[in-house]
Enzyme design. Structure first.
Site, PDB file in Angstrom:
ATOM      1  N   LYS A 173      95.137  21.866 -49.208  1.00 41.75           N
ATOM      2  CA  LYS A 173      94.460  22.846 -50.036  1.00 41.75           C
ATOM      3  C   LYS A 173      93.386  22.117 -50.829  1.00 41.75           C
ATOM      4  CE  LYS A 173      95.249  26.218 -53.610  1.00 41.75           C
ATOM      5  NZ  LYS A 173      96.283  26.887 -54.394  1.00 41.75           N
ATOM      6  N   ARG A 183      90.933  34.369 -58.206  1.00 45.69           N
ATOM      7  CA  ARG A 183      91.332  34.084 -59.592  1.00 45.69           C
ATOM      8  C   ARG A 183      91.061  35.285 -60.487  1.00 45.69           C
ATOM      9  NH1 ARG A 183      89.544  27.688 -59.752  1.00 45.69           N
ATOM     10  NH2 ARG A 183      91.050  27.068 -58.144  1.00 45.69           N
ATOM     11  N   LYS A 197      91.005  22.291 -61.076  1.00 52.33           N
ATOM     12  CA  LYS A 197      92.281  21.879 -60.508  1.00 52.33           C
ATOM     13  C   LYS A 197      92.150  20.575 -59.729  1.00 52.33           C
ATOM     14  CE  LYS A 197      94.105  26.599 -60.307  1.00 52.33           C
ATOM     15  NZ  LYS A 197      94.947  27.558 -59.552  1.00 52.33           N
ATOM     16  N   GLU A 213      98.730  13.975 -46.314  1.00 57.43           N
ATOM     17  CA  GLU A 213      99.503  15.019 -47.003  1.00 57.43           C
ATOM     18  C   GLU A 213     100.362  15.802 -46.014  1.00 57.43           C
ATOM     19  OE1 GLU A 213      99.813  15.884 -50.169  1.00 57.43           O
ATOM     20  OE2 GLU A 213      98.219  14.751 -51.160  1.00 57.43           O
ATOM     21  N   LYS A 228      93.399  25.418 -46.227  1.00 51.58           N
ATOM     22  CA  LYS A 228      92.771  26.391 -47.117  1.00 51.58           C
ATOM     23  C   LYS A 228      91.665  25.736 -47.916  1.00 51.58           C
ATOM     24  CE  LYS A 228      94.214  29.109 -51.027  1.00 51.58           C
ATOM     25  NZ  LYS A 228      95.286  29.305 -51.954  1.00 51.58           N
ATOM     26  N   SER A 254      89.370  34.263 -50.545  1.00 55.74           N
ATOM     27  CA  SER A 254      88.634  35.362 -51.176  1.00 55.74           C
ATOM     28  C   SER A 254      87.115  35.172 -51.132  1.00 55.74           C
ATOM     29  CB  SER A 254      89.115  35.532 -52.619  1.00 55.74           C
ATOM     30  OG  SER A 254      88.991  34.320 -53.329  1.00 55.74           O
ATOM     31  N   TYR A 293      92.074  38.667 -45.743  1.00 55.18           N
ATOM     32  CA  TYR A 293      91.964  39.969 -46.411  1.00 55.18           C
ATOM     33  C   TYR A 293      91.414  41.020 -45.456  1.00 55.18           C
ATOM     34  CZ  TYR A 293      92.742  37.032 -50.438  1.00 55.18           C
ATOM     35  OH  TYR A 293      93.300  36.130 -51.303  1.00 55.18           O
TER      36      TYR A 293
END
Ligand code: PBG
Length: 306
Positions: A173, A183, A197, A213, A228, A254, A293
């Site tokens: 991510k 968000r 972040k 990872e 992502k 999004s 979506y």
């Protein structure tokens, strides 16, 4: 590419018979549990295999530690129990992370100097995952990016008898700017303020870290890996596919949703072409399933099976 490859993300709110549009994401609403059930029945009938649930928590239930996340009677836990009863065949994926529940909007617990405290966060995430599994979630999906959480979650699921609950790890991510509209949807953007972040999400320029990872997460017990965002990170999907034999999911986030919508404007036929091209690209790169979506709007024109 078939209907079964598609997963629909859905936003849940408290209340009854209410849908609240998300300004930054045209056509996407936050739904109360009763409307969520109706929507999920439809999606399941259309051939969608699973939904990914995200809560929009009322501001007064948020706190510094995100303690509402582990409430067995919380919004997501109730939504999962209801959906399992009403639409048993639909797969349910729940998000394991604290950001919808914290006053600061971060995925973990923050100390006084503003750093994320990894281990205390992991113990919250473990309880959150157990609570989701206990409610009936088929797949728990840690999207928080804390170190060591997959192993801890796997151990506690096993210990508590949830041997069939799968773990979808958001292994790769990236610290992306494509998450903006999401968000807004869960209400963490104002809370995040000027902070970002970057201490726990991945550096956008680093591809090798994805491999590291991912292999850590697999060794800790992840069943599925997530990449992502999607379209700007197709190289990562491809690299994971070539290196590992577990299923790889990709999240068309999004900002990608908004980007394609903006490009198409009011031209529906053009939008359909853009959506199909983007989904085919994910499959070509090696994705097993796609969280998008657009799933609900595109599913009917796809074949039922490959
Ligand atoms: C965080 C989380 C994020 C998304 C899903 N879960 C992003 C973030 O704030 O870091 C983004 C999804 C999207 O943009 O569609 N737990």
């Amino acid at each position: 590419m078939s209907r079964h490859d598609l997963i629909q993300p859905l936003f849940v709110i408290e209340g009854k018979s209410t849908k609240i549009p998300i300004d930054s994401m045209v056509g996407i609403n936050r739904l109360t549990i009763d409307l969520l059930v109706e929507k999920c029945k439809q999606l399941s009938d259309d051939g969608i295999s699973a939904v990914a649930l995200f809560p929009a928590i009322e501001q007064d239930k948020k706190d510094h530690e995100g303690s509402e996340a582990i409430n067995d009677n919380g919004l997501i836990q109730r939504a999962v129990r209801t959906l399992k009863r009403e639409v048993p065949k639909l797969g349910l994926i729940t998000d394991v992370a604290l950001d919808p529940y914290t006053t600061h909007g971060h995925d973990g617990i923050v100390n006084q100097s503003g750093d994320i405290v990894n281990d205390r966060t992991v113990s919250m995430l473990v309880q959150q995952a157990l609570s989701h599994a206990d409610s009936g979630a088929d797949i728990v999906a840690p999207s928080d990016m804390m170190d060591g959480r997959i192993g801890e979650i796997r151990n506690s699921l096993e210990k508590n008898g949830f041997i069939n609950t799968k773990i979808l790890s958001y292994s790769c991510k990236y610290c992306s700017s494509f998450y903006g509209p999401f968000r807004d949807a869960i209400g963490s953007s104002t809370n995040l303020g000027e902070t970002d972040k970057s201490s726990y999400q991945m550096d956008i320029g680093n591809g090798d870290e994805a491999i590291r990872e991912a292999s850590l997460d697999i060794s800790e017990g992840a069943d599925i890996l997530m990449v992502k965002p999607g379209m700007p990170y197709l190289d990562i999907v491809y690299r994971l596919k070539n290196n590992f034999s577990v299923p790889i999911f990709v999240y068309q986030v999004s900002g990608e949703f908004k980007m394609l919508n903006c490009l198409a404007g009011k031209d529906k036929a053009y939008l359909t072409k853009l959506i199909i091209e983007s989904l085919v690209a994910f499959k070509r790169a090696g994705a097993t399933a796609i969280i998008s979506y657009f799933s609900e709007s595109i599913v009917k024109i796809l074949p039922s099976s490959n």
